[in-house]
Design a protein around this motif. Structure first.
Motif, PDB file in Angstrom:
ATOM      1  N   ILE A   1      70.744  39.079  40.000  1.00  0.00           N
ATOM      2  CA  ILE A   1      69.786  38.597  39.009  1.00  0.00           C
ATOM      3  C   ILE A   1      68.821  37.615  39.669  1.00  0.00           C
ATOM      4  O   ILE A   1      69.225  36.745  40.451  1.00  0.00           O
ATOM      5  N   GLY A   2      67.538  37.754  39.339  1.00  0.00           N
ATOM      6  CA  GLY A   2      66.503  36.904  39.926  1.00  0.00           C
ATOM      7  C   GLY A   2      65.630  37.642  40.917  1.00  0.00           C
ATOM      8  O   GLY A   2      64.457  37.305  41.091  1.00  0.00           O
TER       9      GLY A   2
ATOM     10  N   GLU B   1      67.636  41.479  35.736  1.00  0.00           N
ATOM     11  CA  GLU B   1      68.089  40.555  34.703  1.00  0.00           C
ATOM     12  C   GLU B   1      69.519  40.798  34.269  1.00  0.00           C
ATOM     13  O   GLU B   1      70.058  40.039  33.454  1.00  0.00           O
TER      14      GLU B   1
ATOM     15  N   ASN C   1      73.499  42.312  35.745  1.00  0.00           N
ATOM     16  CA  ASN C   1      74.323  42.870  36.815  1.00  0.00           C
ATOM     17  C   ASN C   1      74.823  44.251  36.427  1.00  0.00           C
ATOM     18  O   ASN C   1      74.857  44.633  35.263  1.00  0.00           O
TER      19      ASN C   1
ATOM     20  N   ASN D   1      75.312  41.105  42.764  1.00  0.00           N
ATOM     21  CA  ASN D   1      75.451  39.714  42.312  1.00  0.00           C
ATOM     22  C   ASN D   1      75.081  38.714  43.396  1.00  0.00           C
ATOM     23  O   ASN D   1      75.417  37.531  43.305  1.00  0.00           O
TER      24      ASN D   1
ATOM     25  N   TYR E   1      69.824  34.660  44.394  1.00  0.00           N
ATOM     26  CA  TYR E   1      68.389  34.740  44.621  1.00  0.00           C
ATOM     27  C   TYR E   1      67.973  33.526  45.443  1.00  0.00           C
ATOM     28  O   TYR E   1      68.321  32.379  45.113  1.00  0.00           O
TER      29      TYR E   1
ATOM     30  N   SER F   1      69.580  30.453  43.281  1.00  0.00           N
ATOM     31  CA  SER F   1      69.795  30.623  41.844  1.00  0.00           C
ATOM     32  C   SER F   1      70.231  32.051  41.580  1.00  0.00           C
ATOM     33  O   SER F   1      70.304  32.886  42.489  1.00  0.00           O
ATOM     34  N   GLY F   2      70.484  32.348  40.311  1.00  0.00           N
ATOM     35  CA  GLY F   2      70.713  33.721  39.879  1.00  0.00           C
ATOM     36  C   GLY F   2      71.891  34.387  40.552  1.00  0.00           C
ATOM     37  O   GLY F   2      72.910  33.763  40.839  1.00  0.00           O
TER      38      GLY F   2
ATOM     39  N   THR G   1      74.350  36.074  39.553  1.00  0.00           N
ATOM     40  CA  THR G   1      75.217  36.432  38.433  1.00  0.00           C
ATOM     41  C   THR G   1      75.472  35.161  37.637  1.00  0.00           C
ATOM     42  O   THR G   1      75.404  34.048  38.190  1.00  0.00           O
TER      43      THR G   1
ATOM     44  N   LYS H   1      71.772  26.464  39.617  1.00  0.00           N
ATOM     45  CA  LYS H   1      70.775  26.395  40.679  1.00  0.00           C
ATOM     46  C   LYS H   1      71.117  25.290  41.664  1.00  0.00           C
ATOM     47  O   LYS H   1      71.791  24.310  41.321  1.00  0.00           O
TER      48      LYS H   1
END
Length: 383
Positions: A210-211, A257, A259, A287, A290, A314-315, A317, A342
């Protein structure tokens, strides 16, 4: 001593040949224009005079070449004849050459609309006789048994066919006369274009989480007709993307956006409003965290020795509580994540024109780890 002297003998008679008659499947037929090449090596050649099947005499200029082309239209199958003489600059003619060629008796097949067929769009084939007194046709199309259709008073018949798959195809047809005489088998090839959108990606996104953003390409065989794509990701809102006018593929950026397995649903729309069937394209979002840096974009020469870079994690999962990061084979360092999952670090390269690999792993509260993100730092000479 013996002497050898070589010389060439020129035939005073011209040559004649129809190259299309050597093709397979045969394309010639009754009513189909046929190109014939005349040739002569006589030095004072100006053109040719010829008669086709006993018709009126006609003249064609060679325009300074040792050859010329004429087009004739056979009116019957079987043997047809061209009688040709070379025309010379002094007004005389060469001896005549008689060229007899055989025209295929298979029915002539035309299609409407012309050009490539399209999956899901009807195409009409018209059969025209190559023999007299035709009363019916036997024909075969892909995926069907041989069928028979009666000929009309003028000896023609029409068949409508809707292709169900794309690729190269053909219709095979034989005419049958009132006395049972059968023509040769005509194999009329045609191409069918796909009406569905194909989707592909040049990268393997199975580990990215994600990200990240994935880049996908919508490809159509109906380039020039398709003006836009209507697509949605999973159960999201439908979006409209103008089709590329410079190539058969159009790129679309899809933010990751969720998984696991995701699906792009896409259909094309032509200028006249025709929608294609929907294509469902599945892809996997992993996963891996980012990672982004304003000073050192991934895989881009930037910054320099002594220029610090901020790298944000970040991101990947939901539920990440910390990250572990490492530069090349250096020590692994842990950094806690904030309430939004984050974290950020600062790293300052020490050498210009050097590449470094930043490896980042996320850790969840349940003790599980994410896949590893590898982020490439290319240090330029900006220090």
């Amino acid at each position: 001593m013996e002497t050898q002297y070589q010389f060439f003998i020129i035939d005073a008679r011209p040559t004649a040949y129809a190259h299309d008659l050597s093709s397979w499947p045969r394309r010639d037929g009754v009513g189909v224009p046929l190109s014939i090449e005349f040739g002569s090596r006589l030095p004072n050649l100006t053109g040719f005079v010829y008669r086709f099947d006993g018709g009126a005499e006609q003249t064609v200029s060679s325009e300074g070449n040792p050859y010329a082309y004429v087009t004739v239209t056979p009116q019957h199958s079987g043997d047809n004849t061209v009688v040709v003489q070379a025309l010379l600059s002094d007004g005389t003619r060469s001896p005549a050459t008689t060229y007899t060629f055989r025209i295929w008796s298979g029915p002539v097949v035309t299609q409407t609309p012309e050009g490539d067929a399209v999956v899901g769009r009807p195409v009409t084939f018209t059969f025209r006789p190559g023999l007299p007194d035709v009363v019916s046709y036997r024909y075969l199309l892909r995926g069907a048994e041989e069928q028979t259709i009666a000929a009309g008073p003028d000896g023609t018949a029409t068949v409508t066919y809707t292709p169900g798959s794309w690729g190269y195809d053909d219709v095979r047809v034989t005419s049958v006369g009132a006395d049972g005489t059968e023509s040769e088998l005509r194999i009329a090839a045609f191409s069918v274009r796909d009406n569905m959108v194909s989707v592909y990606s040049t990268y393997d996104w199975s580990r990215k989480g994600i990200g990240w953003t994935g880049y996908f390409y919508f490809h159509t065989q109906l380039f020039g007709e398709v003006t836009e794509y209507h697509y949605r990701v999973n159960d999201g809102p439908e979006q409209v993307l103008p089709a590329s006018t410079e190539g058969t593929s159009t790129r679309v950026a899809v933010p990751f956006e969720r998984n696991g397995t995701n699906t792009i649903h896409v259909r094309s729309r032509t200028a006249d409003g025709e929608f294609s069937p929907v294509t469902d394209f599945e892809f996997t979002v992993g996963n891996a965290p980012y990672v982004v840096s304003a000073q050192y974009p991934d895989g881009t020469w930037s910054g320099g020795a002594g220029v610090p870079g901020t790298f944000e994690f970040s991101g990947g999962t939901p539920g990440i509580v910390s990250f572990t990061w490492q530069i090349d084979d250096g020590p692994a360092t842990d950094v806690p994540a904030d309430s939004q999952g984050k974290a950020s670090i600062t790293y300052t390269p020490t050498q210009n024109y050097q590449t470094y690999t930043l490896s980042v792993t996320g850790h969840k509260a349940d003790g599980t780890d994410t896949d590893v993100t590898r982020y490439y730092i290319y240090v330029a000479n900006g220090g």
